[in-house]
Write a protein that holds these residues in place. Structure first.
Motif, PDB file in Angstrom:
ATOM      1  N   LYS A  95     -15.647 -39.751   8.625  1.00  0.00           N
ATOM      2  CA  LYS A  95     -16.779 -40.304   7.872  1.00  0.00           C
ATOM      3  C   LYS A  95     -16.934 -39.632   6.513  1.00  0.00           C
ATOM      4  CE  LYS A  95     -19.100 -41.864  11.989  1.00  0.00           C
ATOM      5  NZ  LYS A  95     -20.152 -41.634  12.961  1.00  0.00           N
ATOM      6  N   MET A  96     -16.691 -38.327   6.448  1.00  0.00           N
ATOM      7  CA  MET A  96     -16.814 -37.612   5.181  1.00  0.00           C
ATOM      8  C   MET A  96     -15.731 -38.054   4.198  1.00  0.00           C
ATOM      9  SD  MET A  96     -18.680 -35.603   3.477  1.00  0.00           S
ATOM     10  CE  MET A  96     -19.752 -35.087   4.791  1.00  0.00           C
ATOM     11  N   ILE A  97     -14.519 -38.266   4.684  1.00  0.00           N
ATOM     12  CA  ILE A  97     -13.440 -38.735   3.808  1.00  0.00           C
ATOM     13  C   ILE A  97     -13.772 -40.123   3.279  1.00  0.00           C
ATOM     14  CG2 ILE A  97     -11.009 -39.443   3.738  1.00  0.00           C
ATOM     15  CD1 ILE A  97     -10.535 -37.199   5.891  1.00  0.00           C
ATOM     16  N   LEU A  98     -14.260 -40.987   4.139  1.00  0.00           N
ATOM     17  CA  LEU A  98     -14.633 -42.336   3.722  1.00  0.00           C
ATOM     18  C   LEU A  98     -15.747 -42.296   2.679  1.00  0.00           C
ATOM     19  CD1 LEU A  98     -14.157 -45.379   4.165  1.00  0.00           C
ATOM     20  CD2 LEU A  98     -15.934 -45.284   5.925  1.00  0.00           C
ATOM     21  N   THR A  99     -16.772 -41.502   2.930  1.00  0.00           N
ATOM     22  CA  THR A  99     -17.885 -41.374   1.985  1.00  0.00           C
ATOM     23  C   THR A  99     -17.410 -40.816   0.654  1.00  0.00           C
ATOM     24  OG1 THR A  99     -19.467 -41.045   3.775  1.00  0.00           O
ATOM     25  CG2 THR A  99     -20.123 -40.260   1.603  1.00  0.00           C
ATOM     26  N   TYR A 100     -16.603 -39.757   0.703  1.00  0.00           N
ATOM     27  CA  TYR A 100     -16.126 -39.132  -0.537  1.00  0.00           C
ATOM     28  C   TYR A 100     -15.182 -40.055  -1.301  1.00  0.00           C
ATOM     29  CZ  TYR A 100     -14.564 -35.602  -3.814  1.00  0.00           C
ATOM     30  OH  TYR A 100     -14.273 -34.917  -4.970  1.00  0.00           O
ATOM     31  N   SER A 101     -14.421 -40.878  -0.593  1.00  0.00           N
ATOM     32  CA  SER A 101     -13.536 -41.816  -1.304  1.00  0.00           C
ATOM     33  C   SER A 101     -14.353 -42.811  -2.123  1.00  0.00           C
ATOM     34  CB  SER A 101     -12.608 -42.549  -0.328  1.00  0.00           C
ATOM     35  OG  SER A 101     -13.324 -43.488   0.453  1.00  0.00           O
ATOM     36  N   LYS A 102     -15.511 -43.194  -1.599  1.00  0.00           N
ATOM     37  CA  LYS A 102     -16.395 -44.097  -2.343  1.00  0.00           C
ATOM     38  C   LYS A 102     -17.058 -43.370  -3.501  1.00  0.00           C
ATOM     39  CE  LYS A 102     -17.306 -46.933   1.719  1.00  0.00           C
ATOM     40  NZ  LYS A 102     -18.290 -47.326   2.727  1.00  0.00           N
ATOM     41  N   GLU A 103     -17.532 -42.147  -3.255  1.00  0.00           N
ATOM     42  CA  GLU A 103     -18.192 -41.359  -4.308  1.00  0.00           C
ATOM     43  C   GLU A 103     -17.257 -41.076  -5.475  1.00  0.00           C
ATOM     44  OE1 GLU A 103     -19.579 -37.777  -2.445  1.00  0.00           O
ATOM     45  OE2 GLU A 103     -21.165 -38.810  -1.331  1.00  0.00           O
ATOM     46  N   SER A 104     -16.001 -40.831  -5.179  1.00  0.00           N
ATOM     47  CA  SER A 104     -15.036 -40.488  -6.228  1.00  0.00           C
ATOM     48  C   SER A 104     -14.303 -41.712  -6.774  1.00  0.00           C
ATOM     49  CB  SER A 104     -14.026 -39.464  -5.701  1.00  0.00           C
ATOM     50  OG  SER A 104     -13.262 -40.007  -4.635  1.00  0.00           O
ATOM     51  N   ASP A 105     -14.715 -42.896  -6.339  1.00  0.00           N
ATOM     52  CA  ASP A 105     -14.088 -44.153  -6.788  1.00  0.00           C
ATOM     53  C   ASP A 105     -12.570 -44.126  -6.604  1.00  0.00           C
ATOM     54  OD1 ASP A 105     -16.471 -45.470  -7.566  1.00  0.00           O
ATOM     55  OD2 ASP A 105     -16.474 -44.363  -9.459  1.00  0.00           O
ATOM     56  N   ALA A 106     -12.128 -43.671  -5.447  1.00  0.00           N
ATOM     57  CA  ALA A 106     -10.693 -43.584  -5.172  1.00  0.00           C
ATOM     58  C   ALA A 106     -10.063 -44.974  -5.151  1.00  0.00           C
ATOM     59  CB  ALA A 106     -10.450 -42.877  -3.845  1.00  0.00           C
ATOM     60  N   ASP A 107      -8.943 -45.097  -5.830  1.00  0.00           N
ATOM     61  CA  ASP A 107      -8.155 -46.329  -5.820  1.00  0.00           C
ATOM     62  C   ASP A 107      -7.115 -46.288  -4.704  1.00  0.00           C
ATOM     63  OD1 ASP A 107      -9.295 -47.421  -8.261  1.00  0.00           O
ATOM     64  OD2 ASP A 107      -8.135 -45.879  -9.310  1.00  0.00           O
ATOM     65  N   LEU A 108      -6.844 -45.070  -4.196  1.00  0.00           N
ATOM     66  CA  LEU A 108      -5.829 -44.872  -3.172  1.00  0.00           C
ATOM     67  C   LEU A 108      -6.164 -43.601  -2.395  1.00  0.00           C
ATOM     68  CD1 LEU A 108      -2.966 -45.565  -1.935  1.00  0.00           C
ATOM     69  CD2 LEU A 108      -2.021 -44.047  -3.704  1.00  0.00           C
ATOM     70  N   ILE A 109      -6.029 -43.672  -1.077  1.00  0.00           N
ATOM     71  CA  ILE A 109      -6.136 -42.488  -0.224  1.00  0.00           C
ATOM     72  C   ILE A 109      -4.740 -42.225   0.330  1.00  0.00           C
ATOM     73  CG2 ILE A 109      -7.149 -41.473   1.853  1.00  0.00           C
ATOM     74  CD1 ILE A 109      -9.521 -43.438   1.476  1.00  0.00           C
ATOM     75  N   VAL A 110      -4.256 -41.002   0.150  1.00  0.00           N
ATOM     76  CA  VAL A 110      -2.954 -40.607   0.680  1.00  0.00           C
ATOM     77  C   VAL A 110      -3.219 -39.524   1.709  1.00  0.00           C
ATOM     78  CG1 VAL A 110      -0.688 -39.650   0.159  1.00  0.00           C
ATOM     79  CG2 VAL A 110      -1.850 -41.087  -1.538  1.00  0.00           C
ATOM     80  N   MET A 111      -2.788 -39.753   2.943  1.00  0.00           N
ATOM     81  CA  MET A 111      -3.072 -38.769   3.980  1.00  0.00           C
ATOM     82  C   MET A 111      -1.943 -38.680   5.000  1.00  0.00           C
ATOM     83  SD  MET A 111      -6.048 -40.725   6.108  1.00  0.00           S
ATOM     84  CE  MET A 111      -6.313 -39.267   7.077  1.00  0.00           C
ATOM     85  N   GLY A 112      -1.941 -37.576   5.725  1.00  0.00           N
ATOM     86  CA  GLY A 112      -0.944 -37.369   6.760  1.00  0.00           C
ATOM     87  C   GLY A 112      -1.204 -38.249   7.962  1.00  0.00           C
ATOM     88  N   SER A 113      -0.142 -38.541   8.688  1.00  0.00           N
ATOM     89  CA  SER A 113      -0.267 -39.417   9.851  1.00  0.00           C
ATOM     90  C   SER A 113      -0.947 -38.724  11.017  1.00  0.00           C
ATOM     91  CB  SER A 113       1.109 -39.926  10.292  1.00  0.00           C
ATOM     92  OG  SER A 113       1.941 -38.838  10.649  1.00  0.00           O
ATOM     93  N   ARG A 114      -0.851 -37.424  11.083  1.00  0.00           N
ATOM     94  CA  ARG A 114      -1.464 -36.670  12.176  1.00  0.00           C
ATOM     95  C   ARG A 114      -1.998 -35.367  11.631  1.00  0.00           C
ATOM     96  NH1 ARG A 114       3.641 -36.700  15.976  1.00  0.00           N
ATOM     97  NH2 ARG A 114       4.654 -37.589  14.194  1.00  0.00           N
ATOM     98  N   GLY A 115      -3.079 -34.908  12.241  1.00  0.00           N
ATOM     99  CA  GLY A 115      -3.662 -33.640  11.836  1.00  0.00           C
ATOM    100  C   GLY A 115      -3.255 -32.517  12.762  1.00  0.00           C
ATOM    101  N   LEU A 116      -4.129 -31.560  12.887  1.00  0.00           N
ATOM    102  CA  LEU A 116      -3.834 -30.366  13.673  1.00  0.00           C
ATOM    103  C   LEU A 116      -4.065 -30.536  15.164  1.00  0.00           C
ATOM    104  CD1 LEU A 116      -5.351 -27.704  11.278  1.00  0.00           C
ATOM    105  CD2 LEU A 116      -2.945 -28.105  11.744  1.00  0.00           C
ATOM    106  N   GLY A 117      -4.810 -31.538  15.580  1.00  0.00           N
ATOM    107  CA  GLY A 117      -5.132 -31.710  16.996  1.00  0.00           C
ATOM    108  C   GLY A 117      -3.934 -32.113  17.824  1.00  0.00           C
ATOM    109  N   ALA A 118      -3.735 -31.476  18.978  1.00  0.00           N
ATOM    110  CA  ALA A 118      -2.571 -31.746  19.829  1.00  0.00           C
ATOM    111  C   ALA A 118      -2.627 -33.136  20.443  1.00  0.00           C
ATOM    112  CB  ALA A 118      -2.480 -30.699  20.930  1.00  0.00           C
ATOM    113  N   ILE A 119      -3.791 -33.546  20.929  1.00  0.00           N
ATOM    114  CA  ILE A 119      -3.908 -34.859  21.566  1.00  0.00           C
ATOM    115  C   ILE A 119      -3.723 -35.974  20.539  1.00  0.00           C
ATOM    116  CG2 ILE A 119      -5.503 -36.409  22.768  1.00  0.00           C
ATOM    117  CD1 ILE A 119      -6.671 -33.915  24.125  1.00  0.00           C
ATOM    118  N   LYS A 120      -4.195 -35.759  19.333  1.00  0.00           N
ATOM    119  CA  LYS A 120      -4.091 -36.779  18.297  1.00  0.00           C
ATOM    120  C   LYS A 120      -2.644 -37.049  17.892  1.00  0.00           C
ATOM    121  CE  LYS A 120      -8.588 -35.765  16.318  1.00  0.00           C
ATOM    122  NZ  LYS A 120      -9.290 -35.206  15.180  1.00  0.00           N
TER     123      LYS A 120
END
Length: 143
Positions: A95-120
């Protein structure tokens, strides 16, 4: 073809997020875009439920220091790319990434496919999947 003027890359210290950061730097250089690097402190995973009840909006120094350390490493990866901003936020990462992408007027979000969580790591990370579904701009998921 869509022009990218503001690129956001959320990082979490994982190898996947570092690859995403490298890809975002490459795209930012090509398009001369602003790069927004975001690290979100997720108190739900960093602090036990009991500690959260007693913290009352206080962030333990070691958790804050970890976030700053991850952002400092990102600064090394980014190098001297002009128009780069580094931000530390607290909350639910998706939710924070989504909110910040709107606040910063992001034209593109580039992110990793998986984070640090083992189950994820079994399928595409829940945060990246959430953003692919809810973001108003394109999301590039980097493996």
């Amino acid at each position: 073809m869509r022009e990218f003027k503001s690129i956001m890359v959320p990082i979490d210290g994982s190898m996947h997020s570092e690859h995403a950061l490298q890809q975002a730097v490459y795209i930012a250089k090509l398009s001369k875009a602003t790069l927004n690097v975001l690290y979100v402190i997720d108190l739900n995973t960093a602090v036990s439920a009991f500690e959260r009840m007693t913290l009352d909006a206080y962030i333990p120094g070691d958790i804050d220091a970890q976030g700053k350390k991850i952002l400092d490493h990102a600064k090394e990866v980014v190098g001297d790319l002009p128009q780069t901003e580094y931000t530390l936020k607290i909350g639910d990462p998706a939710k924070m990434i989504l909110t910040y992408s709107k606040e910063s007027d992001a034209d593109l979000i580039v992110m990793g496919s998986r984070g640090l969580g083992a189950i994820k790591q079994i399928i595409m990370g829940s945060v990246s999947q959430y953003l692919v579904t809810h973001a108003e701009c394109p999301v590039l998921v980097v493996r």
